[in-house]
Motif scaffolding. Structure first.
Motif, mmCIF file in Angstrom:
data_model
loop_
_atom_site.group_PDB
_atom_site.id
_atom_site.type_symbol
_atom_site.label_atom_id
_atom_site.label_comp_id
_atom_site.label_asym_id
_atom_site.label_seq_id
_atom_site.Cartn_x
_atom_site.Cartn_y
_atom_site.Cartn_z
ATOM 1 N N ASP A 190 0.901 -1.233 -0.034
ATOM 2 C CA ASP A 190 0.060 0.156 -0.088
ATOM 3 C C ASP A 190 1.038 1.256 -0.064
ATOM 4 N N SER A 191 2.158 0.961 -0.388
ATOM 5 C CA SER A 191 3.128 2.350 -0.396
ATOM 6 C C SER A 191 4.566 1.691 -0.923
ATOM 7 N N TYR A 192 5.135 2.761 -1.204
ATOM 8 C CA TYR A 192 6.325 2.439 -2.082
ATOM 9 C C TYR A 192 7.323 3.429 -1.616
ATOM 10 N N SER A 193 8.724 2.638 -1.640
ATOM 11 C CA SER A 193 9.707 3.434 -0.893
ATOM 12 C C SER A 193 10.911 3.993 -2.118
ATOM 13 N N TYR A 194 11.585 4.910 -1.581
ATOM 14 C CA TYR A 194 12.916 5.236 -2.690
ATOM 15 C C TYR A 194 13.566 5.757 -1.527
ATOM 16 N N THR A 195 14.881 5.990 -2.293
ATOM 17 C CA THR A 195 16.137 6.450 -1.496
ATOM 18 C C THR A 195 16.512 7.599 -2.062
ATOM 19 N N GLN A 196 16.864 8.610 -0.905
ATOM 20 C CA GLN A 196 17.537 9.792 -1.667
ATOM 21 C C GLN A 196 18.614 9.958 -1.024
ATOM 22 N N LYS A 197 19.991 10.356 -1.740
ATOM 23 C CA LYS A 197 20.936 10.641 -1.343
ATOM 24 C C LYS A 197 21.254 12.037 -0.746
ATOM 25 N N ILE A 198 21.882 12.338 0.322
ATOM 26 C CA ILE A 198 22.116 13.610 0.982
ATOM 27 C C ILE A 198 23.443 13.928 1.190
ATOM 28 N N ASP A 199 23.879 15.149 0.673
ATOM 29 C CA ASP A 199 25.328 15.541 1.076
ATOM 30 C C ASP A 199 25.249 16.155 2.311
ATOM 31 N N ASP A 228 30.665 13.663 1.914
ATOM 32 C CA ASP A 228 29.946 12.514 3.183
ATOM 33 C C ASP A 228 28.282 12.300 2.642
ATOM 34 N N ILE A 229 28.147 11.402 2.274
ATOM 35 C CA ILE A 229 26.831 11.159 1.680
ATOM 36 C C ILE A 229 25.822 10.006 2.875
ATOM 37 N N LYS A 230 24.726 10.444 2.897
ATOM 38 C CA LYS A 230 23.853 9.781 3.966
ATOM 39 C C LYS A 230 22.820 9.144 2.972
ATOM 40 N N GLU A 231 22.186 8.244 2.992
ATOM 41 C CA GLU A 231 20.910 7.797 2.386
ATOM 42 C C GLU A 231 19.593 7.669 3.051
ATOM 43 N N VAL A 232 18.702 8.511 2.724
ATOM 44 C CA VAL A 232 17.408 8.807 3.636
ATOM 45 C C VAL A 232 16.432 7.871 2.810
ATOM 46 N N THR A 233 15.714 7.023 3.193
ATOM 47 C CA THR A 233 14.520 6.414 2.804
ATOM 48 C C THR A 233 13.360 7.160 3.160
ATOM 49 N N LYS A 234 12.400 7.152 1.937
ATOM 50 C CA LYS A 234 11.059 7.982 1.915
ATOM 51 C C LYS A 234 10.016 7.079 1.539
ATOM 52 N N LYS A 235 8.890 7.266 2.153
ATOM 53 C CA LYS A 235 7.683 6.201 1.505
ATOM 54 C C LYS A 235 6.509 7.068 1.155
ATOM 55 N N VAL A 236 5.934 6.511 0.050
ATOM 56 C CA VAL A 236 4.911 7.322 -0.351
ATOM 57 C C VAL A 236 3.578 6.264 -0.482
ATOM 58 N N ASP A 237 2.588 6.662 -0.325
ATOM 59 C CA ASP A 237 1.227 6.030 -0.110
ATOM 60 C C ASP A 237 0.807 5.708 -1.661
ATOM 61 N N LYS A 238 0.213 4.509 -1.897
ATOM 62 C CA LYS A 238 -0.161 4.272 -3.283
ATOM 63 C C LYS A 238 -1.173 5.093 -3.625
ATOM 64 N N ASP A 239 -1.975 5.511 -2.797
ATOM 65 C CA ASP A 239 -3.130 6.327 -3.222
ATOM 66 C C ASP A 239 -2.808 7.756 -3.836
ATOM 67 N N ILE A 240 -1.455 8.305 -3.059
ATOM 68 C CA ILE A 240 -0.958 9.446 -3.900
ATOM 69 C C ILE A 240 -0.324 9.251 -5.242
ATOM 70 N N VAL A 241 0.477 7.892 -5.267
ATOM 71 C CA VAL A 241 1.066 7.833 -6.435
ATOM 72 C C VAL A 241 0.052 7.497 -7.721
ATOM 73 N N ASP A 242 -1.136 6.841 -7.415
ATOM 74 C CA ASP A 242 -2.122 6.775 -8.524
ATOM 75 C C ASP A 242 -2.872 7.776 -8.663
ATOM 76 N N GLU A 243 -2.925 9.045 -7.832
ATOM 77 C CA GLU A 243 -3.541 10.149 -7.882
ATOM 78 C C GLU A 243 -2.572 11.084 -8.854
ATOM 79 N N TYR A 244 -1.364 10.943 -8.762
ATOM 80 C CA TYR A 244 -0.269 11.725 -9.374
ATOM 81 C C TYR A 244 -0.242 11.009 -10.907
ATOM 82 N N ILE A 245 -0.344 9.657 -10.964
ATOM 83 C CA ILE A 245 -0.384 9.032 -12.460
ATOM 84 C C ILE A 245 -1.634 9.522 -13.183
ATOM 85 N N LEU A 246 -2.761 9.624 -12.694
ATOM 86 C CA LEU A 246 -4.127 10.018 -13.141
ATOM 87 C C LEU A 246 -3.967 11.502 -13.601
ATOM 88 N N LYS A 247 -3.371 12.388 -12.955
ATOM 89 C CA LYS A 247 -3.594 13.900 -12.758
ATOM 90 C C LYS A 247 -2.443 14.240 -13.873
#
Length: 265
Positions: A53-62, A100-119
């Motif tokens: 019901d959600s999807y995660s992605y990783t963002q690199k931060i300096d 120096d890089i750190k990785e931050v994991t972020k989560k997005v709800d499926k409903d938001i992803v589908d809403e974006y896909i439709l819009k």
């Protein structure tokens, strides 16, 4: 028949040597209008498709600047782009070195992803399906089997492809959700080229137009023209008049042109 609802998956341990028990905890509101159908499936073999019901992605931060090296950006006109920057504060100060890089994991709800896909009016997806088309059809209640048949895929292959699309577009959906009030999606520009169906229609119209008979526009043969001219002269001459030159008379006139008499005649 198919049932879809959100549930929490629990592990209930080993049932026996070759089976494992799992428990689905479902909110009552998710089962509204579905209890009877679900009860009818008790003790029967069913096929269950489990999707997150959600999807995660990783963002690199300096860490030296606390700024992201990668950013998934949805601009105010709705266009999306991935921006990557490797310049660090150390580089700016001229000190060199590796950030120096750190990785931050972020989560997005499926409903938001589908809403974006439709819009979104433009989607950059590397797969083989049109995510907007599939999500729209599913939201309208169309059976997954019918959609899969349209794409000439199996049900499971289509769902797997859709999940890959959702995961790939999740970072853009997250960016859009944070700035949705500022973003206005532009309608796609119309293709200036003539649509194929209109071109075909014009071709059919041209084929149906009458074509001038080439035979009617050909010039008459020279012989035919002379013959028709002669016939016309004959019709315009008075009756009994000889229309052909008298060769014999012309020769006699030539011989006696000066009125001289041949002394040896």
């Amino acid at each position: 028949m198919s049932l879809e609802f959100n549930a929490t998956l629990r592990d209930k341990g080993q049932a026996n040597d070759d089976k494992k028990k799992i428990l689905l905890e479902v909110p009552v509101k998710e089962l509204k209008g579905k209890v009877e159908e679900l009860t009818g499936l008790v003790n029967k073999t069913v096929v269950i498709t489990i999707l997150p019901d959600s999807y995660s992605y990783t963002q690199k931060i300096d860490t030296s600047t606390n700024r992201p090296i990668q950013e998934w950006i949805v601009n105010k006109d709705g266009t999306a782009e991935l921006v990557e920057s490797e310049q660090t504060q150390l580089d700016i100060d001229g000190k060199g070195g590796s950030p120096d890089i750190k990785e931050v994991t972020k989560k997005v709800d499926k409903d938001i992803v589908d809403e974006y896909i439709l819009k979104a009016t433009t989607l950059s997806y590397s797969g083989i399906i049109n995510p907007r088309d599939v999500v729209s059809r599913l939201k309208s209640g169309e059976d997954i089997g019918d959609i899969a048949e349209r794409y000439e895929m199996s049900d499971s292959a289509l769902l797997n492809e859709l999940e890959e699309a959702r995961a790939e577009l999740a970072p853009f959906a997250d960016s859009w959700d944070k700035h949705r009030d500022e973003i206005v999606f532009q309608e796609p520009t119309e293709d200036p080229e003539e649509p194929e169906d209109e071109a075909a229609a014009d071709s059919d119209q041209a084929a149906s137009d009458p074509v001038e008979d080439e035979k009617e526009t050909e010039e008459p043969a020279k012989g035919d023209s002379d013959e028709k001219a002669a016939d016309s002269d004959k019709e315009n001459k008075p009756d009994g008049e000889n229309t052909e030159p008298d060769v014999k008379a012309a020769e006699d006139d030539s011989d006696g042109e000066d009125g001289d008499v041949d002394p040896y005649a």
